[in-house]
Scaffold this active site. Structure first.
Site, PDB file in Angstrom:
ATOM      1  N   ASP A  15     -11.254   2.502   3.896  1.00  0.00           N
ATOM      2  CA  ASP A  15     -11.835   1.340   3.596  1.00  0.00           C
ATOM      3  C   ASP A  15     -13.356   0.575   2.958  1.00  0.00           C
ATOM      4  OD1 ASP A  15      -9.956  -1.043   3.070  1.00  0.00           O
ATOM      5  OD2 ASP A  15      -9.314  -1.549   5.329  1.00  0.00           O
ATOM      6  N   GLN A  75      -5.302  -2.209   9.429  1.00  0.00           N
ATOM      7  CA  GLN A  75      -4.980  -3.577   8.467  1.00  0.00           C
ATOM      8  C   GLN A  75      -5.544  -4.311   9.377  1.00  0.00           C
ATOM      9  OE1 GLN A  75      -3.038  -3.686   5.922  1.00  0.00           O
ATOM     10  NE2 GLN A  75      -4.204  -5.506   5.473  1.00  0.00           N
ATOM     11  N   LYS A 115       1.307  -1.435   0.010  1.00  0.00           N
ATOM     12  CA  LYS A 115       0.048  -0.061   0.088  1.00  0.00           C
ATOM     13  C   LYS A 115       0.562   1.324   0.665  1.00  0.00           C
ATOM     14  CE  LYS A 115      -3.848  -2.502   1.858  1.00  0.00           C
ATOM     15  NZ  LYS A 115      -4.199  -3.268   3.203  1.00  0.00           N
TER      16      LYS A 115
END
Ligand code: NAP
Length: 364
Positions: A191, A168, A124
């Site tokens: 997200d 994460q 990322k």
């Protein structure tokens, strides 16, 4: 169940066990404007496909594909589309910087030392660097308290140079994932996992600020390949919070008639066989057979599953939830694994971060 791997989908009885790569199976992570020509083909489909990606400034992003062999499916080339999207994002990030002096920022919080999570976070960061987005990273030890993670989230929520916050997953088992995800400001929830964003996705007349990256990537592939969704029968296989459920909601928002198949569904083949569009997000290698697919259906395969492969240097290869070599003879278009949905997930994360920065600064 997920550790039972079919090594070869041409034989439904050929099952072999593969040592889990991490916690039972390879978990993939959920959490480009040039006119270019490329050849999108998959080694298992012998036909080659010439594809043209049209520029963003042309009337549409639709990708036209012509077949050299009529009997096989078009390959939906997620790698090429993701590259195209990343080029578009690079151009927009640079325009934003030039016009208002703002650079989008993405913060990633990683707790613990899982190797796969560390790799996803590294990827990322690399992806952010490649398009000019600034990345911030907080690495916390495995035994951190929930309170410590929440403190980082709160700091990032208040920091105007950060437009996206990503925690994460998975988190260490002593942490309450829900509490932590709920703490991310919905304005920075790139997200798209915050219940308010998911709730808005489910409601008519409401719009989420962000849509989860993998399902968003699936729909983007359909759009960019000019595949109609409206009025079509769609089946989503899998109902997870991060892929299946939001994918079904997105298809419904696009006026498809949607069925969801899950582990308790009876006769899944019969339901899947009715679909014009199939999105498979199960985590079962080669589960969907060619005979389950309506001729001409479009297949988006989200699954990423390792199967034994003595010929591969790593001893395994990655396959999807759909038996590609059978499906590509029946479907009209199909995503390969790897190179289909996978590259789209990070592209959509970058896109969500850019949109967030634009929204925060009212930049069109
Ligand atoms: P998950 O949380 O394990 O959910 C799997 C879903 O599949 C569940 O809803 C489950 O049903 C359903 N299911 C399991 N076995 C089934 C069966 N035999 N028949 C029908 N449905 C069945 O998995 P996930 O996180 O959604 O991920 C799914 C796959 O996508 C995995 O291979 C994962 O690696 C991959 N993935 C790829 C990306 C990407 O970027 N390409 C991103 C995320 C995930 P129940 O709800 O009834 O248990």
């Amino acid at each position: 169940m997920a550790s039972m791997m079919f090594t070869d989908c041409s034989s439904s009885t050929a099952a072999a066990r593969l040592l889990p790569l991490s916690r039972g199976r390879l978990r993939s992570d959920c959490s480009s404007i040039f006119i270019r020509r490329f050849v999108g083909s998959h080694p298992m489909c012998t036909n080659s496909l010439r594809t043209t990606v049209h520029s963003a400034s042309s009337s549409s992003h639709v990708i036209k594909a012509t077949m050299s062999t009529e009997s096989s499916a078009k390959v939906i080339d997620g790698k090429a589309v993701a590259e195209q999207i990343r080029d578009e994002i690079t151009a927009e990030v640079s325009r934003m910087k030039d016009e208002i002096g703002v650079v989008p920022g993405l913060a990633v919080i990683l707790v613990g030392d899982r190797k796969d999570s560390a790799t996803y976070v590294r990827n990322k960061k690399k992806a952010c660097d490649s398009v000019g987005i600034t990345s911030f990273e907080a690495r916390l030890p495995e035994d951190s308290s929930e309170h410590e993670v929440l403190k980082f989230i709160s700091g990032y929520n208040d920091d105007p140079s950060i437009h996206g916050i990503l925690v994460q997953l998975p988190l260490p088992s002593h942490m309450n994932e829900q509490n932590i995800l709920n703490a991310v400001s919905i304005e920075k929830d790139v997200d798209g996992f915050h219940p308010l964003n998911i709730g808005r996705l489910a409601m008519r007349g409401r719009d989420p600020l962000f849509v989860p990256c993998t399902p968003k990537g699936c729909i983007e592939l359909l759009h960019r390949y000019g595949i109609d969704i409206k009025g079509k029968r769609a089946v989503v296989i899998g109902r997870s919070n991060i892929v299946g459920m939001p994918a079904a909601l997105l298809l419904q928002r696009e006026d498809a008639t949607v069925s969801i198949v899950h582990s308790r569904t009876k006769n899944p083949e019969n339901i899947i066989k009715q679909a014009d569009i199939i999105i498979a997000a199960v985590g079962q290698p080669n589960m969907v057979r060619g005979s389950w697919i309506k001729p001409g259906a479009v297949v988006i395969d989200v699954g990423i599953n390792p199967v034994e492969d003595a010929k591969s240097r790593r001893g395994y290869r990655l396959v999807g939830d759909v038996c590609y070599e059978e499906a590509c003879k029946v479907a009209s278009a199909i995503t390969p694994v790897p190179g289909g949905v996978g590259p789209m997930t990070i592209a959509m994360l970058l896109s969500n971060t850019l949109s967030s920065a634009k929204r925060a600064h009212n930049f069109q």
